[in-house]
Design a protein around this motif. Structure first.
Motif, PDB file in Angstrom:
ATOM      1  N   ASP A 109       0.864  -1.131   0.106  1.00  0.00           N
ATOM      2  CA  ASP A 109      -0.098   0.003  -0.083  1.00  0.00           C
ATOM      3  C   ASP A 109       0.850   1.304  -0.121  1.00  0.00           C
ATOM      4  O   ASP A 109       0.453   2.343  -0.610  1.00  0.00           O
ATOM      5  N   VAL A 110       1.984   1.126   0.620  1.00  0.00           N
ATOM      6  CA  VAL A 110       2.846   2.414   0.570  1.00  0.00           C
ATOM      7  C   VAL A 110       4.040   2.422  -0.238  1.00  0.00           C
ATOM      8  O   VAL A 110       4.973   3.263  -0.040  1.00  0.00           O
ATOM      9  N   THR A 111       4.146   1.620  -1.268  1.00  0.00           N
ATOM     10  CA  THR A 111       5.060   1.580  -2.178  1.00  0.00           C
ATOM     11  C   THR A 111       4.799   1.991  -3.369  1.00  0.00           C
ATOM     12  O   THR A 111       3.810   1.824  -3.870  1.00  0.00           O
ATOM     13  N   PRO A 112       5.364   3.176  -3.762  1.00  0.00           N
ATOM     14  CA  PRO A 112       4.785   3.796  -5.109  1.00  0.00           C
ATOM     15  C   PRO A 112       5.272   3.190  -6.476  1.00  0.00           C
ATOM     16  O   PRO A 112       6.327   2.346  -6.354  1.00  0.00           O
ATOM     17  N   PRO A 113       4.751   3.413  -7.306  1.00  0.00           N
ATOM     18  CA  PRO A 113       4.873   2.840  -8.604  1.00  0.00           C
ATOM     19  C   PRO A 113       6.176   3.165  -9.169  1.00  0.00           C
ATOM     20  O   PRO A 113       6.634   4.470  -8.949  1.00  0.00           O
ATOM     21  N   VAL A 114       6.844   2.335  -9.925  1.00  0.00           N
ATOM     22  CA  VAL A 114       8.303   2.809 -10.395  1.00  0.00           C
ATOM     23  C   VAL A 114       7.923   2.881 -12.011  1.00  0.00           C
ATOM     24  O   VAL A 114       7.589   1.962 -12.462  1.00  0.00           O
ATOM     25  N   PHE A 115       8.438   3.929 -12.420  1.00  0.00           N
ATOM     26  CA  PHE A 115       8.334   4.214 -13.989  1.00  0.00           C
ATOM     27  C   PHE A 115       9.517   3.813 -14.630  1.00  0.00           C
ATOM     28  O   PHE A 115      10.770   4.085 -14.197  1.00  0.00           O
ATOM     29  N   PRO A 116       9.388   3.301 -15.701  1.00  0.00           N
ATOM     30  CA  PRO A 116      10.525   3.016 -16.573  1.00  0.00           C
ATOM     31  C   PRO A 116      11.303   4.353 -17.212  1.00  0.00           C
ATOM     32  O   PRO A 116      10.453   5.339 -17.152  1.00  0.00           O
ATOM     33  N   SER A 117      12.672   4.512 -17.195  1.00  0.00           N
ATOM     34  CA  SER A 117      13.567   5.540 -17.427  1.00  0.00           C
ATOM     35  C   SER A 117      13.252   6.169 -18.915  1.00  0.00           C
ATOM     36  O   SER A 117      13.164   7.299 -19.158  1.00  0.00           O
ATOM     37  N   GLY A 118      13.082   5.041 -19.844  1.00  0.00           N
ATOM     38  CA  GLY A 118      12.648   5.402 -21.147  1.00  0.00           C
ATOM     39  C   GLY A 118      14.041   5.748 -21.881  1.00  0.00           C
ATOM     40  O   GLY A 118      15.018   5.608 -21.534  1.00  0.00           O
ATOM     41  N   ALA A 119      13.797   6.099 -23.047  1.00  0.00           N
ATOM     42  CA  ALA A 119      14.803   6.566 -23.900  1.00  0.00           C
ATOM     43  C   ALA A 119      15.873   7.918 -23.583  1.00  0.00           C
ATOM     44  O   ALA A 119      14.936   8.833 -22.818  1.00  0.00           O
ATOM     45  N   LEU A 120      17.076   7.918 -23.726  1.00  0.00           N
ATOM     46  CA  LEU A 120      17.946   9.029 -23.259  1.00  0.00           C
ATOM     47  C   LEU A 120      17.583  10.390 -24.320  1.00  0.00           C
ATOM     48  O   LEU A 120      17.157   9.979 -25.177  1.00  0.00           O
ATOM     49  N   PHE A 121      17.891  11.409 -23.649  1.00  0.00           N
ATOM     50  CA  PHE A 121      17.935  12.635 -24.716  1.00  0.00           C
ATOM     51  C   PHE A 121      19.183  12.573 -25.742  1.00  0.00           C
ATOM     52  O   PHE A 121      20.321  11.786 -25.370  1.00  0.00           O
ATOM     53  N   PRO A 122      18.801  13.092 -26.844  1.00  0.00           N
ATOM     54  CA  PRO A 122      19.999  13.037 -27.774  1.00  0.00           C
ATOM     55  C   PRO A 122      21.342  13.372 -27.275  1.00  0.00           C
ATOM     56  O   PRO A 122      22.481  12.644 -27.463  1.00  0.00           O
ATOM     57  N   SER A 123      21.319  14.294 -26.484  1.00  0.00           N
ATOM     58  CA  SER A 123      22.696  14.905 -26.078  1.00  0.00           C
ATOM     59  C   SER A 123      23.138  14.125 -24.927  1.00  0.00           C
ATOM     60  O   SER A 123      24.440  13.826 -24.938  1.00  0.00           O
ATOM     61  N   GLU A 124      22.191  13.474 -24.314  1.00  0.00           N
ATOM     62  CA  GLU A 124      22.748  12.345 -23.154  1.00  0.00           C
ATOM     63  C   GLU A 124      23.316  11.249 -23.701  1.00  0.00           C
ATOM     64  O   GLU A 124      24.127  10.526 -23.526  1.00  0.00           O
ATOM     65  N   GLU A 125      22.623  10.880 -24.747  1.00  0.00           N
ATOM     66  CA  GLU A 125      23.050   9.470 -25.782  1.00  0.00           C
ATOM     67  C   GLU A 125      24.588   9.673 -26.222  1.00  0.00           C
ATOM     68  O   GLU A 125      25.468   8.914 -26.274  1.00  0.00           O
ATOM     69  N   ARG A 126      24.545  10.707 -26.703  1.00  0.00           N
ATOM     70  CA  ARG A 126      26.120  11.283 -27.391  1.00  0.00           C
ATOM     71  C   ARG A 126      27.006  11.065 -26.383  1.00  0.00           C
ATOM     72  O   ARG A 126      28.192  10.662 -26.564  1.00  0.00           O
ATOM     73  N   THR A 127      26.801  11.686 -25.132  1.00  0.00           N
ATOM     74  CA  THR A 127      27.652  11.712 -24.079  1.00  0.00           C
ATOM     75  C   THR A 127      28.112  10.418 -23.748  1.00  0.00           C
ATOM     76  O   THR A 127      29.427   9.735 -23.342  1.00  0.00           O
ATOM     77  N   VAL A 128      26.987   9.344 -23.524  1.00  0.00           N
ATOM     78  CA  VAL A 128      27.248   8.294 -23.018  1.00  0.00           C
ATOM     79  C   VAL A 128      27.975   7.351 -23.944  1.00  0.00           C
ATOM     80  O   VAL A 128      28.977   6.490 -23.591  1.00  0.00           O
ATOM     81  N   GLN A 129      27.754   7.384 -25.404  1.00  0.00           N
ATOM     82  CA  GLN A 129      28.449   6.741 -26.327  1.00  0.00           C
ATOM     83  C   GLN A 129      30.084   7.419 -26.318  1.00  0.00           C
ATOM     84  O   GLN A 129      30.757   6.426 -26.505  1.00  0.00           O
ATOM     85  N   LEU A 130      30.121   8.412 -26.209  1.00  0.00           N
ATOM     86  CA  LEU A 130      31.634   9.085 -26.218  1.00  0.00           C
ATOM     87  C   LEU A 130      32.434   8.381 -25.087  1.00  0.00           C
ATOM     88  O   LEU A 130      33.457   7.937 -25.367  1.00  0.00           O
ATOM     89  N   PHE A 131      31.696   8.320 -23.878  1.00  0.00           N
ATOM     90  CA  PHE A 131      32.501   7.681 -22.709  1.00  0.00           C
ATOM     91  C   PHE A 131      32.634   6.148 -23.255  1.00  0.00           C
ATOM     92  O   PHE A 131      33.971   5.862 -22.818  1.00  0.00           O
TER      93      PHE A 131
END
Length: 456
Positions: A109-131
């Motif tokens: 009853d007191v555990t909130p729902p967990v939502f999926p993170s979904g796709a990264l923003f293009p700028s985030e995805e580029r930084t992740v790939q560079l690393f």
């Protein structure tokens, strides 16, 4: 007068004479009254007092709990102290504090729902790939003369000689800062001698350890080259970019091993260009890149990348009084790295072009009233500078100082002091001809000079 104290079922009848005899009781007598089976005549009160508390399903008199049914209190103040003591030490008080909660709800009853993170923003995805792409080109370097130690608290202290490096080519050459392995280099090791341990990240995420053998080092540019005997699948060379085209404000990324935390990414922007870097080796390096990407001890020797993942500099210093990042970090530009590293690999040292003359330090030049330009102190007789006609500083017949030539410009590039002269000559190679604008006595003149190799 009737007084009721700390009893569920009985009251005590006292006469005023017996009460008056007990009005001036000492502290010890009061404590003795609480701790012993005292007389009913020790009671002093003018109103019926009864304090009840519900415990379980029945009412319990607090006075009864503290001193028993037949032991009364001496004063109201002692009664209040007794109540406080009861509330503090009664088991039911602690029991209620330990059983707080709401039994009517469940964990679900007191555990909130967990939502999926979904796709990264293009700028985030580029930084992740560079690393993810470039992190395998970054290594962790440990000076073999320094060892991590446990302090009194049990934490691991990382020596200052630990830093980062980059894989230069598939032959196993590793580029880092001179000061990262400076303690080993201070012992004058010979080429091929092991001076460091190099940890390379494998594709499965495991750090593999190799011996780092010295190939060459240049203290004046704070650069050093090591070599490891590693398989080609582990060696992923960094891609080198152009630092000459950098612009203030563009994004940059730094990868390194700050404080012993391997393969750490920080992101920032280019915040300044052509800075003078005051290296830990005690020399000044011109043309430095300034960035606000966090650079901490351990980042030294690691790469500074542009937004395309190309190497634009080797992180070398931070500007701070606390030893940690303060938003001002510096990197040796890739243009300097491209010039020095191949020489270190081929010759074991940097082949630097210069005039092979001794130039007066700025302090001495100022004392001799030279406010602009580089004053020449000595010119070796067999040097190309002497053959070109440059004159040193000498003493006259009367013992007075006769100033030598003062270099004002190199190929029309103004020279204000000794540092700017060396910075100007860094852009040339051995055998290049330059036009020096010099001041000799009261006149200015142009003098062509061929540059020769000078010691680092």
């Amino acid at each position: 007068m009737q007084v009721l104290v700390c009893s569920n079922s009985c009251s005590l009848n006292l006469n005023m004479n017996s009460v008056k005899s007990q009005l001036f009781m000492g502290r010890r007598e009061l404590l003795s009254t609480l701790c012993s089976s005292g007389s009913h005549n020790d009671i002093v009160s003018h109103k019926p007092i009864s304090v009840l508390r519900k415990v379980g399903e029945r009412m319990v008199d607090l006075g009864e709990i503290i001193i028993g049914k037949s032991i009364p209190l001496a004063t109201r103040r002692v009664l209040l102290a007794s109540l406080v003591a009861c509330w503090s030490y009664h088991p039911s008080w602690h029991l209620s504090a330990q059983t707080l909660g709401d039994p009517s709800v469940t964990v679900e009853d007191v555990t909130p729902p967990v939502f999926p993170s979904g796709a990264l923003f293009p700028s985030e995805e580029r930084t992740v790939q560079l690393f993810e792409k470039n992190t395998y080109s970054v290594v962790n370097i440990f000076d073999i003369t320094l060892r991590p130690q446990l302090n009194v608290t049990g934490a691991v202290e990382i020596p200052e000689g630990n830093g980062s490096g980059v894989v230069w080519d598939e032959l196993g050459h590793i580029v880092t800062n001179y000061h990262v392995i400076g303690n080993s280099l201070s012992r004058n090791p010979s080429p091929g001698q092991v001076v460091a341990r190099v940890n390379i990240l494998a594709s499965e995420g495991v750090q593999k350890n190799f011996e780092g053998k010295l190939i060459g080092a240049d203290r004046s540019k704070d650069l050093a080259v090591l070599k490891v005997e590693a398989s080609e699948d582990l060696l992923r060379p960094i891609k080198v970019g152009q630092s000459s085209s950098l612009r203030v404000g563009q994004q940059c990324l730094a990868i390194g091993n700050p404080f012993g935390f391997d393969h750490t990414l920080t992101v920032g922007v280019i915040s300044g260009l052509n800075r003078d870097i005051f290296s830990q080796t005690g020399v000044t390096i011109g043309g430095g890149i300034q960035t606000d990407a966090a650079i901490n001890p351990g980042n030294s020797g690691g790469p500074l990348l542009d937004s395309k993942g190309n190497l634009i500099g080797i992180n070398t210093a931070i500007f701070t009084q606390t030893g940690t990042s303060a938003g001002v970090g510096f990197a040796i530009p890739s243009s300097t790295v491209l010039k020095i590293v191949p020489q270190l690999i081929q010759f074991g040292k940097a082949v630097r072009a210069g005039l092979n003359i001794e130039v007066a330090p700025d302090l001495i030049a100022n004392q001799l009233n030279v406010r602009k330009g580089a004053l020449i102190l000595q010119v070796p007789g067999n040097s190309l500078a002497a053959k070109a006609g440059l004159l040193p500083t000498t003493r006259g017949f009367a013992g007075n100082i006769v100033l030598g030539d003062i270099i004002l410009a190199v190929d029309n590039r103004s020279v204000k002091n000794k540092g700017e002269l060396y910075k100007s000559l860094d852009e040339y190679n051995v055998g290049d001809k330059v036009i020096l604008k010099i001041q000799r006595g009261g006149e200015n003149m142009d003098l062509p000079v061929i540059l020769e190799e000078i010691s680092s």
